[in-house]
Design a protein around this motif. Structure first.
Motif, PDB file in Angstrom:
ATOM      1  N   GLU A 228      59.703  36.673  76.139  1.00  0.00           N
ATOM      2  CA  GLU A 228      60.777  37.112  75.225  1.00  0.00           C
ATOM      3  C   GLU A 228      60.336  37.396  73.736  1.00  0.00           C
ATOM      4  O   GLU A 228      59.239  36.943  73.592  1.00  0.00           O
ATOM      5  N   ASP A 229      61.004  37.977  73.047  1.00  0.00           N
ATOM      6  CA  ASP A 229      60.610  38.257  71.580  1.00  0.00           C
ATOM      7  C   ASP A 229      61.525  37.528  70.856  1.00  0.00           C
ATOM      8  O   ASP A 229      62.573  36.937  71.249  1.00  0.00           O
ATOM      9  N   ILE A 230      61.020  37.239  69.633  1.00  0.00           N
ATOM     10  CA  ILE A 230      61.994  36.285  68.600  1.00  0.00           C
ATOM     11  C   ILE A 230      61.448  36.899  67.004  1.00  0.00           C
ATOM     12  O   ILE A 230      60.469  36.875  66.930  1.00  0.00           O
ATOM     13  N   ASP A 231      62.359  37.262  66.812  1.00  0.00           N
ATOM     14  CA  ASP A 231      62.322  37.864  65.366  1.00  0.00           C
ATOM     15  C   ASP A 231      63.355  37.423  64.453  1.00  0.00           C
ATOM     16  O   ASP A 231      64.063  37.889  63.534  1.00  0.00           O
ATOM     17  N   ARG A 232      63.551  36.121  64.434  1.00  0.00           N
ATOM     18  CA  ARG A 232      64.483  35.243  63.578  1.00  0.00           C
ATOM     19  C   ARG A 232      64.075  35.062  62.112  1.00  0.00           C
ATOM     20  O   ARG A 232      62.800  34.304  61.984  1.00  0.00           O
ATOM     21  N   ALA A 233      64.625  35.585  61.219  1.00  0.00           N
ATOM     22  CA  ALA A 233      64.133  35.211  59.651  1.00  0.00           C
ATOM     23  C   ALA A 233      63.890  33.694  59.564  1.00  0.00           C
ATOM     24  O   ALA A 233      64.710  32.854  60.006  1.00  0.00           O
ATOM     25  N   ALA A 234      63.002  33.407  58.728  1.00  0.00           N
ATOM     26  CA  ALA A 234      62.885  31.987  58.300  1.00  0.00           C
ATOM     27  C   ALA A 234      63.720  31.501  57.171  1.00  0.00           C
ATOM     28  O   ALA A 234      63.762  32.055  56.155  1.00  0.00           O
ATOM     29  N   LEU A 235      64.512  30.305  57.445  1.00  0.00           N
ATOM     30  CA  LEU A 235      65.278  29.950  56.177  1.00  0.00           C
ATOM     31  C   LEU A 235      64.481  29.155  55.190  1.00  0.00           C
ATOM     32  O   LEU A 235      63.569  28.211  55.742  1.00  0.00           O
TER      33      LEU A 235
ATOM     34  N   TYR B 170      46.052  25.846  69.412  1.00  0.00           N
ATOM     35  CA  TYR B 170      45.004  25.888  70.649  1.00  0.00           C
ATOM     36  C   TYR B 170      45.874  25.384  71.818  1.00  0.00           C
ATOM     37  O   TYR B 170      46.133  24.291  71.820  1.00  0.00           O
ATOM     38  N   ILE B 171      45.937  26.162  72.970  1.00  0.00           N
ATOM     39  CA  ILE B 171      46.554  25.815  74.078  1.00  0.00           C
ATOM     40  C   ILE B 171      45.696  26.113  75.372  1.00  0.00           C
ATOM     41  O   ILE B 171      45.092  26.867  75.477  1.00  0.00           O
ATOM     42  N   PRO B 172      45.541  24.837  75.929  1.00  0.00           N
ATOM     43  CA  PRO B 172      44.529  24.866  77.117  1.00  0.00           C
ATOM     44  C   PRO B 172      45.148  25.989  78.201  1.00  0.00           C
ATOM     45  O   PRO B 172      45.972  26.610  78.166  1.00  0.00           O
ATOM     46  N   LYS B 173      43.712  26.758  78.837  1.00  0.00           N
ATOM     47  CA  LYS B 173      43.810  28.164  79.385  1.00  0.00           C
ATOM     48  C   LYS B 173      44.994  27.529  80.830  1.00  0.00           C
ATOM     49  O   LYS B 173      45.428  28.451  81.303  1.00  0.00           O
ATOM     50  N   THR B 174      44.957  26.260  81.318  1.00  0.00           N
ATOM     51  CA  THR B 174      45.595  26.071  82.302  1.00  0.00           C
ATOM     52  C   THR B 174      47.301  26.274  82.102  1.00  0.00           C
ATOM     53  O   THR B 174      47.877  26.212  83.087  1.00  0.00           O
ATOM     54  N   LEU B 175      47.609  26.204  80.882  1.00  0.00           N
ATOM     55  CA  LEU B 175      48.984  26.732  80.531  1.00  0.00           C
ATOM     56  C   LEU B 175      49.240  27.989  80.391  1.00  0.00           C
ATOM     57  O   LEU B 175      50.537  28.472  80.343  1.00  0.00           O
ATOM     58  N   GLY B 176      48.361  28.862  80.685  1.00  0.00           N
ATOM     59  CA  GLY B 176      48.682  30.321  80.821  1.00  0.00           C
ATOM     60  C   GLY B 176      49.110  31.125  79.509  1.00  0.00           C
ATOM     61  O   GLY B 176      49.771  32.259  79.793  1.00  0.00           O
ATOM     62  N   ILE B 177      48.838  30.644  78.532  1.00  0.00           N
ATOM     63  CA  ILE B 177      48.926  31.146  77.270  1.00  0.00           C
ATOM     64  C   ILE B 177      47.796  31.737  76.493  1.00  0.00           C
ATOM     65  O   ILE B 177      46.958  30.935  76.113  1.00  0.00           O
ATOM     66  N   ALA B 178      47.586  33.046  76.494  1.00  0.00           N
ATOM     67  CA  ALA B 178      46.167  33.522  75.725  1.00  0.00           C
ATOM     68  C   ALA B 178      46.314  33.312  74.219  1.00  0.00           C
ATOM     69  O   ALA B 178      47.316  33.501  73.737  1.00  0.00           O
ATOM     70  N   PRO B 179      45.014  33.418  73.833  1.00  0.00           N
ATOM     71  CA  PRO B 179      44.894  33.527  72.308  1.00  0.00           C
ATOM     72  C   PRO B 179      45.650  34.527  71.618  1.00  0.00           C
ATOM     73  O   PRO B 179      45.400  35.700  72.381  1.00  0.00           O
ATOM     74  N   ALA B 180      46.173  34.677  70.585  1.00  0.00           N
ATOM     75  CA  ALA B 180      46.707  35.957  70.028  1.00  0.00           C
ATOM     76  C   ALA B 180      47.122  35.633  68.438  1.00  0.00           C
ATOM     77  O   ALA B 180      47.345  34.501  68.138  1.00  0.00           O
ATOM     78  N   VAL B 181      47.508  36.780  67.865  1.00  0.00           N
ATOM     79  CA  VAL B 181      47.935  36.626  66.522  1.00  0.00           C
ATOM     80  C   VAL B 181      49.428  37.290  66.687  1.00  0.00           C
ATOM     81  O   VAL B 181      49.666  38.180  67.224  1.00  0.00           O
ATOM     82  N   LYS B 182      50.371  36.206  66.318  1.00  0.00           N
ATOM     83  CA  LYS B 182      51.685  36.466  66.467  1.00  0.00           C
ATOM     84  C   LYS B 182      52.417  36.580  65.178  1.00  0.00           C
ATOM     85  O   LYS B 182      52.221  36.047  64.208  1.00  0.00           O
ATOM     86  N   ASP B 183      53.644  37.562  65.276  1.00  0.00           N
ATOM     87  CA  ASP B 183      54.424  37.876  64.025  1.00  0.00           C
ATOM     88  C   ASP B 183      55.380  36.881  63.671  1.00  0.00           C
ATOM     89  O   ASP B 183      55.956  36.709  62.727  1.00  0.00           O
ATOM     90  N   ALA B 184      55.932  36.114  64.737  1.00  0.00           N
ATOM     91  CA  ALA B 184      57.096  35.307  64.471  1.00  0.00           C
ATOM     92  C   ALA B 184      56.895  34.266  63.316  1.00  0.00           C
ATOM     93  O   ALA B 184      56.117  33.815  63.115  1.00  0.00           O
ATOM     94  N   LEU B 185      58.194  34.001  62.844  1.00  0.00           N
ATOM     95  CA  LEU B 185      58.177  33.357  61.421  1.00  0.00           C
ATOM     96  C   LEU B 185      58.479  31.913  61.952  1.00  0.00           C
ATOM     97  O   LEU B 185      59.588  31.418  61.503  1.00  0.00           O
TER      98      LEU B 185
END
Length: 480
Positions: free
Chosen positions: A368-375, A318-333
């Motif tokens: 940017e995008d990040i598609d780094r596999a999780a170790l 949960y990130i306050p609106k003042t930081l300019g990051i919208a709620p979303a479902v993200k794929d990154a691992l």
């Protein structure tokens, strides 16, 4: 194969960008008041076991409400799915073979650069409530103020206990043993609310880790009102639970979900308090768990093994609106060591050179995008949950969006197509149709191990290197 290669191509580009990113100085001379930080850490809560993730057995309205307002890292991973290793990675931003806490009941180096120290230096009031499990001096022992608390000032904690209705803790500087009043999930929530209310008149922000012991076993110890909500006969099992275990697993899952129901209510209490005090609009909230729970899947319980029920965890930001990051479902691992650098960046605090995790701030901002596999890693083939006779073994592996691949000391061990085989019941190692994918994942894993300086040695060599104690058999670590 084309889909995998495309993602691996992204990995090569963005892993370079992310490694460079961690070296950036993110402080700003004209920064506004930094946000508060609340980390809600649970113990052994697997990713699938929420309403918003679609679990048919549980309703989690408060957590679902939080998820709707948050960034949901739906593929988040616990890179070494055991209690102490995750916790050490959380507060150092390092991988377990770097910070050395690759097993339970050992002490994190008191000279480590940690969450508490970094936030304190940046002007935060730092607090810790609940399960610690990073001291290594005995599970019910007093952890004195100072270096063993790793930079946390306010303290209502215990090393480790799962006696939730007679739960030991120590308060601040007092060495006298105390017992949480009633079910400790409730009492710890009240303590966190009192702490946060006390910060409303302070000029500096707070950073608090609230570390629950639930929904970890014992499963049948939640308050009766919650246990009454779940009956074993109504529990729907995952397809990978063996027939001979189903009756017991249903009973245990009923208790597991009872703990989760109680936790969901407490999350509601925390959110209501922050809203009522006006702090919600300036508080980053991270909800997660140290690892999952197999709970009968693949014929096993607890954690350590590289299956999704063990390694995948809920991860809401949960990130306050003042930081300019919208709620979303993200794929990154997002992995365990990535939490600290991302929090530091969001709070405009310098990320130290000691941190190995990825800073996801730019990813969250859509830059940017990040598609780094999780170790994923397991060092020791022993202990309560990973004994050799129960198919336990040392392993190293990768979890991508589509595949899980692991290698043991003898070579390729497991390969799952997670998209087409979500219960991971068909091991594809040696399958001709997946030979190219196996070869590419094996190559990538070799690169990652080389990048990390990980020689992938037998577990006892790491035990000896770090000088950790073993019992009289010379094979199994004990709790000091």
């Amino acid at each position: 194969m084309e889909k995998l290669m495309g993602r691996l191509g992204l990995f090569i580009v963005f892993s370079v960008a992310c490694n460079h990113q961690n070296k950036d100085i993110v402080n700003s001379a004209d920064q506004k008041v930094r946000p508060n930080v609340l980390i809600i850490l649970t113990d052994q809560w697997r990713a699938q076991a929420t309403g918003y993730a679609g679990d048919p057995n549980i309703s989690t309205p408060n957590l679902d409400s939080l998820a709707a307002k948050s960034v949901n890292f739906k593929n988040a991973v616990s890179g070494m799915p055991v209690c102490s290793p995750f916790r050490a990675s959380l507060i150092t931003g390092q991988r377990p073979l770097t910070h050395g806490v690759f097993m339970n009941d050992v002490q994190l180096d008191t000279a480590a650069v940690t969450f508490g120290k970094l936030f304190s230096k940046a002007g935060y009031d730092t607090g810790y409530i609940g399960k610690w499990h990073l001291d290594g001096h005995g599970r019910l022992s007093f952890i004195p103020p100072g270096e063993r608390r790793q930079g946390f000032d306010f303290w209502k904690g215990n090393e480790c206990t799962h006696d939730y209705n007679h739960s030991v803790y120590y308060a601040n500087n007092d060495p006298e043993k105390k017992i949480w009043d009633g079910y400790d999930t409730f009492a710890q929530t009240d303590a966190a609310i009192d702490y946060m209310k006390g910060q409303t008149t302070e000029k500096k922000p707070f950073s608090l880790i609230l570390s629950y012991g639930t929904p970890h076993a014992p499963y049948q110890t939640a308050p009766e009102a919650y246990q009454m909500r779940f009956h074993p006969d109504s529990i729907q099992l995952r397809e990978n639970v063996p027939e001979e275990m189903k009756e017991q697993v249903k009973k245990d899952l009923a208790g597991y979900y009872a703990h989760i129901g109680a936790l969901d209510d407490m999350i509601g209490n925390l959110m209501s308090n922050l809203k009522n005090t006006g702090q919600l609009d300036n508080t980053i909230i991270v909800f997660t768990s140290d690892h999952g729970d197999l709970l009968g899947s693949h014929g096993a319980y607890k954690k350590q093994q590289p299956y999704d029920e063990s390694i995948r965890v809920p991860m809401l930001w949960y990130i306050p609106k003042t930081l300019g990051i919208a709620p979303a479902v993200k794929d990154a691992l997002l992995n365990s060591e990535d939490i600290l650098p991302t929090l530091l960046a969001l709070c405009t605090i310098d990320i130290p050179e000691t941190v190995e995790g990825i800073n996801y701030k730019s990813y969250l901002e859509g830059k940017e995008d990040i598609d780094r596999a999780a170790l994923i890693t397991c060092v020791q083939p022993f202990g309560q949950w990973n004994r050799v006779e129960h198919n336990g073994r040392e392993y190293r592996g990768l979890r991508t969006q589509d595949y899980t691949y692991t290698r043991d000391l003898n070579g390729p061990w497991l390969l799952f197509d997670n998209e087409n085989d979500p219960y991971q019941m068909n091991n594809l190692v040696g399958n001709d149709q997946y030979s190219d994918i196996q070869s590419e994942l094996d190559r990538l894993l070799t690169e990652r191990l080389k990048e990390n300086g990980d020689e992938f040695l037998p577990g006892m060599e790491y035990i000896q290197k770090w000088g950790y104690p073993v019992d009289r058999t010379g094979t199994v670590p004990y709790s000091p």
